[in-house]
Design a protein around this motif. Structure first.
Motif, mmCIF file in Angstrom:
data_model
loop_
_atom_site.group_PDB
_atom_site.id
_atom_site.type_symbol
_atom_site.label_atom_id
_atom_site.label_comp_id
_atom_site.label_asym_id
_atom_site.label_seq_id
_atom_site.Cartn_x
_atom_site.Cartn_y
_atom_site.Cartn_z
ATOM 1 N N LEU A 62 0.811 -1.207 0.000
ATOM 2 C CA LEU A 62 0.000 0.000 0.000
ATOM 3 C C LEU A 62 0.850 1.265 0.000
ATOM 4 N N ASP A 63 2.162 1.112 0.215
ATOM 5 C CA ASP A 63 3.055 2.265 0.104
ATOM 6 C C ASP A 63 3.830 2.223 -1.212
ATOM 7 N N ASP A 64 3.261 1.557 -2.216
ATOM 8 C CA ASP A 64 3.885 1.491 -3.530
ATOM 9 C C ASP A 64 4.083 2.909 -4.078
ATOM 10 N N PRO A 65 5.253 3.205 -4.618
ATOM 11 C CA PRO A 65 5.496 4.574 -5.117
ATOM 12 C C PRO A 65 4.482 5.014 -6.170
ATOM 13 N N LEU A 67 1.341 4.035 -6.427
ATOM 14 C CA LEU A 67 0.075 4.317 -5.745
ATOM 15 C C LEU A 67 0.156 5.631 -4.980
ATOM 16 N N VAL A 68 1.283 5.874 -4.334
ATOM 17 C CA VAL A 68 1.464 7.134 -3.604
ATOM 18 C C VAL A 68 1.370 8.318 -4.560
ATOM 19 N N ALA A 69 1.971 8.179 -5.740
ATOM 20 C CA ALA A 69 1.909 9.261 -6.727
ATOM 21 C C ALA A 69 0.476 9.478 -7.213
ATOM 22 N N ALA A 70 -0.263 8.382 -7.405
ATOM 23 C CA ALA A 70 -1.657 8.508 -7.847
ATOM 24 C C ALA A 70 -2.501 9.200 -6.783
ATOM 25 N N GLU A 71 -2.288 8.862 -5.521
ATOM 26 C CA GLU A 71 -3.032 9.518 -4.444
ATOM 27 C C GLU A 71 -2.667 10.998 -4.349
ATOM 28 N N ALA A 72 -1.401 11.303 -4.559
ATOM 29 C CA ALA A 72 -0.981 12.706 -4.493
ATOM 30 C C ALA A 72 -1.627 13.523 -5.608
ATOM 31 N N ARG A 73 -1.755 12.934 -6.793
ATOM 32 C CA ARG A 73 -2.390 13.666 -7.896
ATOM 33 C C ARG A 73 -3.853 13.968 -7.600
ATOM 34 N N HIS A 75 -4.963 14.517 -4.572
ATOM 35 C CA HIS A 75 -4.984 15.266 -3.311
ATOM 36 C C HIS A 75 -5.539 14.412 -2.167
ATOM 37 N N LEU A 76 -5.114 13.156 -2.122
ATOM 38 C CA LEU A 76 -5.503 12.249 -1.050
ATOM 39 C C LEU A 76 -4.300 11.988 -0.152
ATOM 40 N N PRO A 77 -4.540 11.575 1.099
ATOM 41 C CA PRO A 77 -3.407 11.225 1.970
ATOM 42 C C PRO A 77 -2.577 10.112 1.344
ATOM 43 N N THR A 78 -1.274 10.210 1.486
ATOM 44 C CA THR A 78 -0.375 9.249 0.841
ATOM 45 C C THR A 78 0.290 8.295 1.824
ATOM 46 N N SER A 79 0.015 8.431 3.103
ATOM 47 C CA SER A 79 0.632 7.554 4.095
ATOM 48 C C SER A 79 -0.236 6.318 4.301
ATOM 49 N N ALA A 80 0.419 5.157 4.376
ATOM 50 C CA ALA A 80 -0.326 3.913 4.590
ATOM 51 C C ALA A 80 -0.905 3.833 5.996
ATOM 52 N N ASP A 81 -0.405 4.659 6.923
ATOM 53 C CA ASP A 81 -0.895 4.634 8.300
ATOM 54 C C ASP A 81 -2.144 5.483 8.496
ATOM 55 N N VAL A 82 -2.464 6.326 7.509
ATOM 56 C CA VAL A 82 -3.657 7.165 7.611
ATOM 57 C C VAL A 82 -4.892 6.309 7.337
#
Length: 247
Positions: A62-65, A67-73, A75-82
Motif C-alpha cells: 500500500l506504500d507502492d510509489p 500508488l502514492v503518486a496517484a493519491e498525491a495527484r 490530493h488524497l493522503p499518501t501515508s499507509a498509516d492514515v
C-alpha cells in the motif's frame, strides 16, 4: 455467402541465362515491395510472463510509489498509516486491479482494429514453379510464376467494415468504463466488510469481557450461598460461548 472478387496480375520469366535470372529477381523484388506497401497490420502483443506476474502480485504494497503518486495527484493522503477512506481504497483498487488493465488493452486493441479496417486490404503475393514447353533448346524449361492478388471489395463493404469496427471500439470503451465502476464497487464492498468485521470483533470482545466478569460475580455469590450451582453453570456456558465468538 459473401464472395470477394480478385484481380490477378501474373508475371512469368524464363530462367535461361544471367540476364533472365536478373530480370526474374528484379520482378520478384518489385512484386514483393508492392505487396507490402500500404499494408495494414497490428503489432503483436508480447507473451505474458506468468512468473513475473505472480511475483508482482506477491510484492504489492500500500506504500507502492506508483500508488502514492496517484493519491498525491488526487490530493488524497499518501501515508499507509492514515485511515483508509472509500476514496483511497478506490484509487488503490484502480491501481492494482488487473481487470482494468485488461479492459484498457481490449479498448486499445479495438481502436487498432478500427484503424486497420480503415486501411486498404492487404494484397497477396503467390510464387509457383511453372514448366514452359516451347520446343526450343533451353538450359531449363522451368520458370517462376508470380501472382499478385489484389482484393476488390463490394460497393459499400469498406464503409460497413469501418462502421462495425467503430461500434466494436465504442463497445470496448463502454466495457472499460463499466470495469472501472465495478472495481470501485468491489473495493468499497470489501472495505465495508472489513469495517463491519472489525466492529463485530470489538463487540464480541466486549461481550466476552462482560460475561467473564459476570461469571466471577456469580461464583462469588455461589460461594457466599446467595446463588445456586445452576446459575454458575449457566454463567459458565455463556462465558464459553462469548469466548468462542472471538475465535
Amino acid at each position: 455467402m459473401k464472395i470477394h472478387a480478385y484481380e490477378a496480375i501474373t508475371l512469368a520469366a524464363k530462367t535461361r541465362g544471367g540476364s533472365s535470372a536478373s530480370a526474374v529477381r528484379t520482378a520478384l523484388s518489385a512484386l514483393l515491395t508492392l505487396s507490402v506497401a500500404a499494408c495494414a497490420s497490428v503489432p503483436s502483443s508480447p507473451v505474458p510472463d506468468l512468473q513475473h506476474q505472480a511475483q508482482a502480485l506477491q510484492t504489492r504494497r500500500l506504500d507502492d510509489p506508483g500508488l502514492v503518486a496517484a493519491e498525491a495527484r488526487l490530493h488524497l493522503p499518501t501515508s499507509a498509516d492514515v485511515t483508509w477512506t472509500p476514496d483511497r481504497v478506490t484509487v488503490a483498487a484502480w491501481y492494482f486491479d488487473p481487470t482494468l488493465a485488461q479492459a484498457r488493452d481490449t479498448a486499445q486493441r479495438a481502436e487498432a482494429d478500427a484503424a486497420l479496417a480503415a486501411q486498404r486490404a492487404n494484397p497477396t503475393l503467390q510464387l509457383s514453379p511453372e514448366k514452359a514447353i516451347s520446343g526450343l533448346d533451353v538450359a531449363s524449361p522451368w520458370t517462376i510464376g508470380a501472382s499478385l492478388l489484389l482484393p476488390l471489395l463490394h460497393p459499400g463493404e469498406s464503409a460497413a467494415r469501418r462502421d462495425i469496427a467503430a461500434a466494436h471500439t465504442e463497445q470496448a470503451r463502454d466495457r472499460a468504463a463499466l470495469a472501472v465502476w465495478r472495481s470501485r464497487a468491489r473495493a468499497v464492498t470489501a472495505l465495508r466488510e472489513v469495517l463491519l468485521a472489525r466492529r463485530a470483533q470489538a463487540l464480541a470482545q466486549t461481550v466476552a469481557i462482560a460475561q467473564a466478569s459476570y461469571l466471577d460475580g456469580v461464583r462469588r455469590r455461589v460461594a457466599a450461598g446467595a446463588s445456586s450451582r445452576d446459575a454458575e453453570l449457566a454463567a459458565e456456558l455463556a462465558a464459553q460461548g462469548a469466548a468462542a465468538d472471538l475465535a
